[in-house]
Scaffold this motif. Structure first.
Motif, mmCIF file in Angstrom:
data_model
loop_
_atom_site.group_PDB
_atom_site.id
_atom_site.type_symbol
_atom_site.label_atom_id
_atom_site.label_comp_id
_atom_site.label_asym_id
_atom_site.label_seq_id
_atom_site.Cartn_x
_atom_site.Cartn_y
_atom_site.Cartn_z
ATOM 1 N N CYS A 105 5.322 -14.694 -17.161
ATOM 2 C CA CYS A 105 4.812 -14.589 -15.784
ATOM 3 C C CYS A 105 5.639 -13.586 -14.986
ATOM 4 O O CYS A 105 5.086 -12.750 -14.263
ATOM 5 C CB CYS A 105 4.850 -15.942 -15.083
ATOM 6 N N GLY A 106 6.929 -13.644 -15.117
ATOM 7 C CA GLY A 106 7.801 -12.711 -14.392
ATOM 8 C C GLY A 106 7.528 -11.269 -14.765
ATOM 9 O O GLY A 106 7.439 -10.392 -13.903
ATOM 10 N N ARG A 107 7.361 -11.000 -16.053
ATOM 11 C CA ARG A 107 7.070 -9.620 -16.494
ATOM 12 C C ARG A 107 5.687 -9.174 -16.029
ATOM 13 O O ARG A 107 5.489 -8.034 -15.619
ATOM 14 C CB ARG A 107 7.191 -9.518 -18.003
ATOM 15 N N LEU A 108 4.711 -10.091 -16.082
ATOM 16 C CA LEU A 108 3.368 -9.773 -15.606
ATOM 17 C C LEU A 108 3.396 -9.477 -14.113
ATOM 18 O O LEU A 108 2.821 -8.483 -13.660
ATOM 19 C CB LEU A 108 2.409 -10.927 -15.907
ATOM 20 N N TYR A 109 4.066 -10.315 -13.344
ATOM 21 C CA TYR A 109 4.115 -10.120 -11.897
ATOM 22 C C TYR A 109 4.796 -8.793 -11.546
ATOM 23 O O TYR A 109 4.384 -8.113 -10.606
ATOM 24 C CB TYR A 109 4.836 -11.280 -11.225
ATOM 25 N N GLN A 110 5.813 -8.401 -12.296
ATOM 26 C CA GLN A 110 6.447 -7.102 -12.050
ATOM 27 C C GLN A 110 5.435 -5.971 -12.181
ATOM 28 O O GLN A 110 5.388 -5.059 -11.352
ATOM 29 C CB GLN A 110 7.600 -6.871 -13.026
ATOM 30 N N GLN A 111 4.602 -6.029 -13.230
ATOM 31 C CA GLN A 111 3.595 -4.993 -13.443
ATOM 32 C C GLN A 111 2.504 -5.048 -12.367
ATOM 33 O O GLN A 111 2.043 -4.014 -11.875
ATOM 34 C CB GLN A 111 2.969 -5.126 -14.834
ATOM 35 N N PHE A 113 2.787 -6.158 -9.273
ATOM 36 C CA PHE A 113 3.322 -5.728 -7.987
ATOM 37 C C PHE A 113 3.565 -4.228 -7.962
ATOM 38 O O PHE A 113 3.410 -3.586 -6.930
ATOM 39 C CB PHE A 113 4.607 -6.481 -7.657
ATOM 40 N N LYS A 114 3.935 -3.679 -9.097
ATOM 41 C CA LYS A 114 4.118 -2.226 -9.189
ATOM 42 C C LYS A 114 2.787 -1.514 -8.930
ATOM 43 O O LYS A 114 2.730 -0.507 -8.236
ATOM 44 C CB LYS A 114 4.659 -1.868 -10.574
ATOM 45 N N ARG A 115 1.692 -2.043 -9.475
ATOM 46 C CA ARG A 115 0.376 -1.430 -9.325
ATOM 47 C C ARG A 115 -0.267 -1.729 -7.966
ATOM 48 O O ARG A 115 -1.076 -0.959 -7.476
ATOM 49 C CB ARG A 115 -0.548 -1.907 -10.448
ATOM 50 N N SER A 116 0.093 -2.835 -7.349
ATOM 51 C CA SER A 116 -0.542 -3.283 -6.113
ATOM 52 C C SER A 116 -0.217 -2.362 -4.942
ATOM 53 O O SER A 116 0.919 -1.935 -4.768
ATOM 54 C CB SER A 116 -0.085 -4.691 -5.763
ATOM 55 N N GLU A 117 -1.257 -2.120 -4.132
ATOM 56 C CA GLU A 117 -1.040 -1.374 -2.892
ATOM 57 C C GLU A 117 -0.349 -2.257 -1.858
ATOM 58 O O GLU A 117 0.361 -1.769 -0.990
ATOM 59 C CB GLU A 117 -2.370 -0.888 -2.295
ATOM 60 N N LYS A 118 -0.608 -3.559 -1.959
ATOM 61 C CA LYS A 118 -0.047 -4.500 -0.994
ATOM 62 C C LYS A 118 0.393 -5.761 -1.733
ATOM 63 O O LYS A 118 -0.330 -6.271 -2.580
ATOM 64 C CB LYS A 118 -1.094 -4.848 0.051
ATOM 65 N N VAL A 119 1.590 -6.243 -1.388
ATOM 66 C CA VAL A 119 2.110 -7.488 -1.945
ATOM 67 C C VAL A 119 2.515 -8.371 -0.759
ATOM 68 O O VAL A 119 3.269 -7.930 0.114
ATOM 69 C CB VAL A 119 3.328 -7.255 -2.869
ATOM 70 N N ILE A 120 1.971 -9.575 -0.739
ATOM 71 C CA ILE A 120 2.236 -10.511 0.351
ATOM 72 C C ILE A 120 2.783 -11.806 -0.239
ATOM 73 O O ILE A 120 2.211 -12.355 -1.176
ATOM 74 C CB ILE A 120 0.948 -10.803 1.152
ATOM 75 N N ARG A 121 3.877 -12.284 0.346
ATOM 76 C CA ARG A 121 4.412 -13.589 -0.042
ATOM 77 C C ARG A 121 3.925 -14.599 0.995
ATOM 78 O O ARG A 121 4.053 -14.358 2.205
ATOM 79 C CB ARG A 121 5.935 -13.583 -0.089
ATOM 80 N N VAL A 122 3.363 -15.707 0.533
ATOM 81 C CA VAL A 122 2.953 -16.790 1.428
ATOM 82 C C VAL A 122 3.858 -17.971 1.130
ATOM 83 O O VAL A 122 3.880 -18.477 0.004
ATOM 84 C CB VAL A 122 1.461 -17.164 1.233
ATOM 85 N N TRP A 123 4.618 -18.364 2.115
ATOM 86 C CA TRP A 123 5.559 -19.456 1.947
ATOM 87 C C TRP A 123 5.260 -20.492 3.025
ATOM 88 O O TRP A 123 5.391 -20.210 4.206
ATOM 89 C CB TRP A 123 6.994 -18.930 2.060
ATOM 90 N N TYR A 124 4.772 -21.649 2.597
ATOM 91 C CA TYR A 124 4.390 -22.731 3.501
ATOM 92 C C TYR A 124 3.441 -22.247 4.591
ATOM 93 O O TYR A 124 3.598 -22.571 5.764
ATOM 94 C CB TYR A 124 5.629 -23.420 4.085
ATOM 95 N N GLY A 125 2.446 -21.452 4.175
ATOM 96 C CA GLY A 125 1.392 -20.998 5.064
ATOM 97 C C GLY A 125 1.710 -19.761 5.876
ATOM 98 O O GLY A 125 0.845 -19.258 6.594
#
Length: 135
Positions: A105-111, A113-125
């Motif tokens: 999962c960590g390696r997939l998420y790195q790839q 996020f690298k490709r994504s134009e936008k990355v958003i973290r949602v923490w408790y809404g």
């Protein structure tokens, strides 16, 4: 492509539903669809941690490459949003299978996020933009 990350039950899907209200949206959990979509549609995929065990004994890199190939193709034909559940938080699981899942999962998420134009973290809404490419 956009990616949304956060802990389990932290409001990621609710955030995406609010963000895309009134749009043509298709949600998929634990699978990447094989059918075609248009650029006017949004495809939201979550549950990557459910997909990884289906690959059996493949290596982390083999799994990530296969998933990314499918996601790249889908990203070219539609508006893709990936919902990623943070499953590690720095804790090393005891079992080999759990470590394989966390690491893949960590390696997939790195790839992603690298490709994504936008990355958003949602923490408790609460959404927080981590990356935004403005063109």
């Amino acid at each position: 492509m956009q990616s949304i990350i956060g802990g389990a039950y932290n409001g990621k899907r609710k955030f995406v539903k609010q963000l895309l209200e009134g749009q043509r949206v298709h949600f998929f959990e634990g699978e990447i669809p094989d059918r075609p979509f248009t650029k006017e549609e949004y495809v939201v995929i979550g549950g990557f941690e459910k997909m990884i065990p289906m690959f059996g004994d493949l290596t982390e890199d083999e799994i990530v490459n296969q998933l990314m190939d499918k996601l790249r193709k889908l990203d070219e034909e539609t508006n893709l949003i990936c919902i990623c559940t943070e499953i590690g938080r720095g804790i090393v699981p005891l079992s080999k299978d759990d470590r394989h899942l966390r690491d893949t999962c960590g390696r997939l998420y790195q790839q992603l996020f690298k490709r994504s134009e936008k990355v958003i973290r949602v923490w408790y809404g609460i959404p927080e933009i981590l990356k935004e490419n403005r063109e």
